[in-house]
Design an enzyme around this catalytic site. Structure first.
Site, PDB file in Angstrom:
ATOM      1  CE1 TYR A   1      23.771  13.260 -18.783  1.00 26.46           C
ATOM      2  CE2 TYR A   1      21.058  13.131 -17.562  1.00 26.46           C
ATOM      3  CZ  TYR A   1      22.843  13.060 -17.510  1.00 26.46           C
ATOM      4  OH  TYR A   1      23.293  12.955 -16.003  1.00 26.46           O
TER       5      TYR A   1
ATOM      6  N   GLY B   1      16.300  20.722 -23.055  1.00 24.84           N
ATOM      7  CA  GLY B   1      17.582  21.172 -23.135  1.00 24.84           C
ATOM      8  C   GLY B   1      18.642  20.351 -23.364  1.00 24.84           C
ATOM      9  CD  GLN B   2      19.560  17.388 -19.265  1.00 15.93           C
ATOM     10  OE1 GLN B   2      19.497  16.889 -18.279  1.00 15.93           O
ATOM     11  NE2 GLN B   2      21.491  16.938 -18.796  1.00 15.93           N
TER      12      GLN B   2
ATOM     13  N   GLY C   1      34.892  10.172 -11.514  1.00 14.81           N
ATOM     14  CA  GLY C   1      34.153  11.880 -11.513  1.00 14.81           C
ATOM     15  C   GLY C   1      33.829  11.952 -10.804  1.00 14.81           C
TER      16      GLY C   1
ATOM     17  CB  VAL D   1      24.454  14.799  -7.914  1.00 18.40           C
ATOM     18  CG1 VAL D   1      25.873  14.847  -6.029  1.00 18.40           C
ATOM     19  CG2 VAL D   1      23.570  14.306  -7.901  1.00 18.40           C
TER      20      VAL D   1
ATOM     21  N   PRO E   1      20.139   9.735  -9.560  1.00 16.18           N
ATOM     22  CG  PRO E   1      22.201   9.544  -9.452  1.00 16.18           C
ATOM     23  CD  PRO E   1      21.162   9.442 -10.376  1.00 16.18           C
ATOM     24  N   GLY E   2      19.240  12.772  -8.864  1.00 10.71           N
ATOM     25  CA  GLY E   2      18.832  13.856  -9.273  1.00 10.71           C
ATOM     26  C   GLY E   2      19.931  15.298  -9.706  1.00 10.71           C
TER      27      GLY E   2
ATOM     28  CB  ALA F   1      31.222   6.112 -18.144  1.00 15.28           C
TER      29      ALA F   1
HETATM   30  N1  CAA Z   1      10.925  24.658 -19.401  1.00 15.97           N
HETATM   31  C1  CAA Z   1      10.847  25.260 -20.454  1.00 15.97           C
HETATM   32  N2  CAA Z   1      10.888  26.171 -20.959  1.00 15.97           N
HETATM   33  C2  CAA Z   1      12.497  26.820 -20.862  1.00 15.97           C
HETATM   34  C3  CAA Z   1      12.972  26.114 -19.798  1.00 15.97           C
HETATM   35  C4  CAA Z   1      12.540  24.881 -19.432  1.00 15.97           C
HETATM   36  N3  CAA Z   1      12.847  24.402 -18.381  1.00 15.97           N
HETATM   37  N4  CAA Z   1      14.563  26.220 -19.765  1.00 15.97           N
HETATM   38  C5  CAA Z   1      14.566  27.609 -21.052  1.00 15.97           C
HETATM   39  N5  CAA Z   1      13.323  27.219 -21.196  1.00 15.97           N
HETATM   40  C6  CAA Z   1      12.862  28.875 -22.250  1.00 15.97           C
HETATM   41  C7  CAA Z   1      13.640  30.491 -22.011  1.00 15.97           C
HETATM   42  O1  CAA Z   1      12.712  30.839 -21.606  1.00 15.97           O
HETATM   43  C8  CAA Z   1      13.629  30.547 -23.363  1.00 15.97           C
HETATM   44  O2  CAA Z   1      12.611  31.490 -23.302  1.00 15.97           O
HETATM   45  P1  CAA Z   1      12.645  32.891 -24.909  1.00 15.97           P
HETATM   46  O3  CAA Z   1      13.433  32.366 -25.981  1.00 15.97           O
HETATM   47  O4  CAA Z   1      10.952  32.956 -25.142  1.00 15.97           O
HETATM   48  O5  CAA Z   1      13.513  33.728 -23.490  1.00 15.97           O
HETATM   49  C9  CAA Z   1      14.068  29.666 -24.059  1.00 15.97           C
HETATM   50  O6  CAA Z   1      13.924  28.260 -23.840  1.00 15.97           O
HETATM   51  C10 CAA Z   1      16.047  29.553 -24.406  1.00 15.97           C
HETATM   52  O7  CAA Z   1      16.816  29.299 -23.095  1.00 15.97           O
HETATM   53  P2  CAA Z   1      17.673  29.125 -22.689  1.00 15.97           P
HETATM   54  O8  CAA Z   1      18.394  30.881 -22.769  1.00 15.97           O
HETATM   55  O9  CAA Z   1      18.319  28.953 -21.764  1.00 15.97           O
HETATM   56  O10 CAA Z   1      19.226  29.207 -24.247  1.00 15.97           O
HETATM   57  P3  CAA Z   1      19.849  28.459 -24.436  1.00 15.97           P
HETATM   58  O11 CAA Z   1      19.908  28.138 -25.704  1.00 15.97           O
HETATM   59  O12 CAA Z   1      20.938  29.888 -24.150  1.00 15.97           O
HETATM   60  O13 CAA Z   1      20.408  27.446 -23.359  1.00 15.97           O
HETATM   61  C11 CAA Z   1      19.895  25.352 -21.977  1.00 15.97           C
HETATM   62  C12 CAA Z   1      20.071  25.828 -23.179  1.00 15.97           C
HETATM   63  C13 CAA Z   1      21.780  25.221 -22.753  1.00 15.97           C
HETATM   64  C14 CAA Z   1      19.556  24.534 -22.848  1.00 15.97           C
HETATM   65  C15 CAA Z   1      19.679  25.984 -20.846  1.00 15.97           C
HETATM   66  O14 CAA Z   1      18.419  26.264 -21.072  1.00 15.97           O
HETATM   67  C16 CAA Z   1      20.347  25.042 -20.262  1.00 15.97           C
HETATM   68  O15 CAA Z   1      22.363  24.782 -19.758  1.00 15.97           O
HETATM   69  N6  CAA Z   1      18.964  24.171 -19.044  1.00 15.97           N
HETATM   70  C17 CAA Z   1      19.592  23.420 -18.278  1.00 15.97           C
HETATM   71  C18 CAA Z   1      19.596  22.122 -18.320  1.00 15.97           C
HETATM   72  C19 CAA Z   1      19.995  20.892 -17.357  1.00 15.97           C
HETATM   73  O16 CAA Z   1      19.519  20.740 -16.171  1.00 15.97           O
HETATM   74  N7  CAA Z   1      21.380  20.133 -17.522  1.00 15.97           N
HETATM   75  C20 CAA Z   1      21.228  19.360 -16.107  1.00 15.97           C
HETATM   76  C21 CAA Z   1      23.054  19.088 -16.294  1.00 15.97           C
HETATM   77  S1  CAA Z   1      23.742  18.248 -15.156  1.00 15.97           S
HETATM   78  C22 CAA Z   1      22.848  16.203 -15.543  1.00 15.97           C
HETATM   79  O17 CAA Z   1      22.569  16.152 -16.251  1.00 15.97           O
HETATM   80  C23 CAA Z   1      22.810  15.764 -14.217  1.00 15.97           C
HETATM   81  C24 CAA Z   1      21.706  14.977 -14.516  1.00 15.97           C
HETATM   82  O18 CAA Z   1      21.563  13.555 -14.308  1.00 15.97           O
HETATM   83  C25 CAA Z   1      20.563  15.851 -13.410  1.00 15.97           C
END
Ligand code: CAA
Length: 249
Positions: A156, A152-153, A15, A189, A186-187, A92
């Site tokens: 995770y 959203g996690q 990965g 990446v 990690p934050g 993983a």
């Molecule tokens: N804090 C507070 N509110 C938030 C927010 C946050 N961080 N992010 C979104 N919102 C709110 C939005 O403003 C929206 O509000 P309204 O309904 O009032 O308009 C509501 O939450 C819905 O937001 P979305 O449109 O984003 O909702 P969605 O269902 O389309 O998507 C999600 C949800 C898939 C979780 C999407 O927000 C997303 O992808 N977020 C990022 C998640 C993330 O950081 N993942 C990391 C992946 S990488 C990784 O995990 C590696 C690592 O170790 C760091």
């Protein structure tokens, strides 16, 4: 201290972060084995060519880390083919992001199985050998989002926080036996995992990072290589954050 050539296993080894950890450990002179999920078989040819181009020899073993049976089978195969494991990097991991309102049990289960339960399934088969030989380095790749939570996690963040609980408990069991167990968190990446975040959300995330950029996988690998060294014998149960200043505590 002279660095001995050790045998290292990196799960999720083909990965985004895993590949670079494998390369770094191989460059440091270790015998390295990457594990991959059977669904990734189509990537192996290209992946192997890339390692050969760098003059690196990295072993490959397929298996599902989210299955206790397959995890045990895979680690036993590793030891038969490459010898006892001295360095284990549990790297993983998957994401199945979604707000609590939308998250279904399959998303929860997949992430807990692959990111957290796997750490038990994969470490267990090599732990006793490490105890008997009086040497081991276990490095668990967690996440910033296990330290501070992430919208959203829920799945995770729970799994990644759990990984560090596992680290701290196991560090105590290994401490008097020459085994260190640490977490690297990690934050964001630059990998396929973060490329999958919706672009506007990704841009907002990067804008909030004090360093205004994502980490390079090499910056994670260098911390892993440090913890894997023979001379890092007194760091254990630690959680090393690599997040560009996004979360400090
Ligand atoms: N804090 C507070 N509110 C938030 C927010 C946050 N961080 N992010 C979104 N919102 C709110 C939005 O403003 C929206 O509000 P309204 O309904 O009032 O308009 C509501 O939450 C819905 O937001 P979305 O449109 O984003 O909702 P969605 O269902 O389309 O998507 C999600 C949800 C898939 C979780 C999407 O927000 C997303 O992808 N977020 C990022 C998640 C993330 O950081 N993942 C990391 C992946 S990488 C990784 O995990 C590696 C690592 O170790 C760091």
């Amino acid at each position: 201290m002279t660095q001995n050539r050790r045998t290292a296993v990196v799960t999720g080894g083909i990965g985004g972060i895993g590949t670079v950890i494998c390369q770094r450990l191989a460059k440091d002179g270790h015998q390295v084995v990457a594990t991959y999920h059977p669904s990734e078989e189509d990537k192996l040819g290209e992946w192997s060519k890339a390692q050969e181009a760098l003059d690196l020899e990295i072993g490959l073993i397929g298996g599902d880390v989210s299955s206790a049976e397959d995890g045990a089978r895979m680690m036993s195969e590793v030891e038969q083919r490459f010898g006892p494991v001295d360095i284990l990097v549990n790297c993983a991991g998957i994401t199945r992001d979604g707000t609590m309102k939308r998250m279904v049990a399959e998303q929860w289960d997949a992430v807990i199985q692959t990111n957290l339960n796997s750490v038990f399934y994969i470490t267990k088969p090599v732990w006793e050998g490490m105890l008997e030989r009086g040497y081991g380095r276990v490095i668990n790749i967690s996440s910033l989002n296990g330290q501070r939570g992430q919208f959203g996690q829920a799945n995770y963040s729970a799994a990644k926080a759990g990984m560090h609980g596992f680290t701290m408990a196991l560090a105590q069991e290994g401490a008097a036996k020459g085994i260190t167990v640490n977490t690297v968190s990690p934050g964001y990446v630059k990998t396929a995992m973060t490329d999958a975040i919706r672009e506007d959300i990704r841009e907002a995330i990067v804008g909030g990072i004090p360093m205004r950029r994502m980490a390079l996988p090499e910056e994670i690998a260098s911390a892993v290589a440090f913890l894997a060294g023979d001379d890092q014998a007194y760091i254990t149960g630690a959680n090393i954050p690599i997040n560009g200043g996004l979360f400090m505590h």
